[in-house]
Write a protein that holds these residues in place. Structure first.
Motif, PDB file in Angstrom:
ATOM      1  N   VAL A  66      48.965  39.879  41.868  1.00  0.00           N
ATOM      2  CA  VAL A  66      48.390  40.081  43.196  1.00  0.00           C
ATOM      3  C   VAL A  66      49.499  40.506  44.147  1.00  0.00           C
ATOM      4  O   VAL A  66      50.545  39.855  44.215  1.00  0.00           O
ATOM      5  CB  VAL A  66      47.706  38.801  43.715  1.00  0.00           C
ATOM      6  CG1 VAL A  66      47.203  39.005  45.140  1.00  0.00           C
ATOM      7  CG2 VAL A  66      46.546  38.412  42.807  1.00  0.00           C
ATOM      8  N   ALA A  70      46.760  43.111  49.285  1.00  0.00           N
ATOM      9  CA  ALA A  70      46.214  44.019  48.287  1.00  0.00           C
ATOM     10  C   ALA A  70      45.016  44.819  48.729  1.00  0.00           C
ATOM     11  O   ALA A  70      44.813  45.927  48.279  1.00  0.00           O
ATOM     12  CB  ALA A  70      45.828  43.222  47.030  1.00  0.00           C
ATOM     13  N   HIS A  93      43.706  39.135  51.564  1.00  0.00           N
ATOM     14  CA  HIS A  93      43.090  38.961  50.254  1.00  0.00           C
ATOM     15  C   HIS A  93      41.643  38.507  50.351  1.00  0.00           C
ATOM     16  O   HIS A  93      41.213  37.949  51.344  1.00  0.00           O
ATOM     17  CB  HIS A  93      43.859  37.915  49.447  1.00  0.00           C
ATOM     18  CG  HIS A  93      45.233  38.332  49.080  1.00  0.00           C
ATOM     19  ND1 HIS A  93      45.498  39.447  48.344  1.00  0.00           N
ATOM     20  CD2 HIS A  93      46.444  37.788  49.371  1.00  0.00           C
ATOM     21  CE1 HIS A  93      46.798  39.571  48.174  1.00  0.00           C
ATOM     22  NE2 HIS A  93      47.394  38.580  48.797  1.00  0.00           N
ATOM     23  N   ALA A  97      41.412  36.140  43.017  1.00  0.00           N
ATOM     24  CA  ALA A  97      42.662  36.785  42.611  1.00  0.00           C
ATOM     25  C   ALA A  97      42.422  37.880  41.576  1.00  0.00           C
ATOM     26  O   ALA A  97      43.089  38.920  41.598  1.00  0.00           O
ATOM     27  CB  ALA A  97      43.626  35.740  42.057  1.00  0.00           C
ATOM     28  N   SER A  98      41.474  37.658  40.668  1.00  0.00           N
ATOM     29  CA  SER A  98      41.214  38.671  39.649  1.00  0.00           C
ATOM     30  C   SER A  98      40.698  39.959  40.282  1.00  0.00           C
ATOM     31  O   SER A  98      41.065  41.059  39.863  1.00  0.00           O
ATOM     32  CB  SER A  98      40.195  38.148  38.630  1.00  0.00           C
ATOM     33  OG  SER A  98      40.682  37.014  37.959  1.00  0.00           O
ATOM     34  N   ASP A 100      41.357  40.927  43.356  1.00  0.00           N
ATOM     35  CA  ASP A 100      42.518  41.528  44.004  1.00  0.00           C
ATOM     36  C   ASP A 100      43.366  42.287  42.989  1.00  0.00           C
ATOM     37  O   ASP A 100      43.898  43.355  43.271  1.00  0.00           O
ATOM     38  CB  ASP A 100      43.373  40.445  44.670  1.00  0.00           C
ATOM     39  CG  ASP A 100      42.698  39.830  45.891  1.00  0.00           C
ATOM     40  OD1 ASP A 100      41.727  40.428  46.386  1.00  0.00           O
ATOM     41  OD2 ASP A 100      43.136  38.762  46.337  1.00  0.00           O
ATOM     42  N   ALA A 101      43.498  41.724  41.782  1.00  0.00           N
ATOM     43  CA  ALA A 101      44.312  42.363  40.752  1.00  0.00           C
ATOM     44  C   ALA A 101      43.744  43.700  40.328  1.00  0.00           C
ATOM     45  O   ALA A 101      44.476  44.567  39.830  1.00  0.00           O
ATOM     46  CB  ALA A 101      44.436  41.437  39.536  1.00  0.00           C
TER      47      ALA A 101
END
Length: 259
Positions: A66, A70, A93, A97-98, A100-101
């Motif tokens: 991340v 992002a 964000h 998190a996934s 964002d990745a």
């Protein structure tokens, strides 16, 4: 005042509540490491080792990268903290998190887009030093790959660059066991029915691929000459490019054999 105190109390509860990864030190899961080491050593056929790796990954946690800022979807409200009395308007964000990745998805050599997924914080640091590691459940990372990339993971890009087959990611996203095409009777029976109905195809067999997921061995009638054989193979390709196969078979190699 009461509203502010309630909000503060709620935040304290959230911060103090345990998380599945609160004690995560960023190291690779030992079972995943053993599966990768076996894959590197080639101690068993590659397709069997890929299944072992998938099982280890599904039972562990993975790390996604991340960036500090992002996503461009939202900005912080104005406030007295930035230059000129306004807060910076950099992106912030989401709570995922996934997801964002997915903004850091990478392009593979064949042009497909894959979610970068790491076995350890060290592997991620070797890829990029300007992102932070976030541990997540493998299924969540698979769902994001399904929704925001070409339904692919690339495991430890920059070091291993290991592409996890699309059907393996799809199965993980759905919370299902992965039955690879090289041992799926349902997939093979349907392929046999479609390919055997083509003019010139006299037999169909299957094996794990070497440069691909699945190898299809075709017995082709060569008595009518090269042109007829070429037409038969082109018809087979037409069957295989159907998008419906995309979630069942990642890559295919055709091996024609003379009848």
């Amino acid at each position: 005042m009461a509203r502010a105190q309630a909000a503060r109390a709620k935040m304290q509860r959230l911060l103090s509540s345990p998380t599945p990864f609160s004690g995560d030190d960023g190291a690779a899961d030992p079972a995943v490491t053993r599966a990768l080491d076996a894959l590197d050593a080639g101690s068993r056929p590659r397709h069997l080792l890929l299944e072992r790796l998938w099982s280890a990954l599904a039972a562990s946690r993975v790390i996604v990268p991340v960036e500090a800022h992002a996503l461009p979807a939202r900005t912080r409200p104005a406030g007295p903290t930035g230059p000129g009395g306004k807060a910076p308007t950099h992106p912030v964000h989401t709570a995922d998190a996934s997801r964002d990745a997915a903004t850091l998805a990478v392009e593979l050599p064949d042009g497909h887009i894959a979610l970068p997924v790491f076995t350890s914080a060290g592997a991620m640091l070797a890829w990029r030093a300007d992102v932070r590691p976030v541990p997540v459940e493998p299924r969540r990372a698979a769902v994001v790959a399904y929704e925001h990339t070409d339904q692919l993971w690339v495991l430890d890009p920059g070091t291993r660059d290991l592409r996890l087959p699309r059907p393996a990611v799809v199965a993980l996203a759905g919370g299902e066991d992965w039955v690879p095409s090289w041992r799926s009777t349902l997939i093979q029976d349907e392929l046999t029915a479609q390919l055997s109905g083509l003019e010139g195809v006299t037999a169909v067999a299957f094996a794990p691929g070497q440069a691909s997921e699945l190898r299809i061995l075709l017995r082709v009638d060569a008595s009518a000459g090269r042109g007829a054989v070429a037409d038969t193979l082109a018809a087979c390709q037409e069957v295989l490019v159907n998008p419906a196969w995309g979630e069942l078979i990642d890559t295919v190699e055709l091996v024609p054999l003379p009848a």
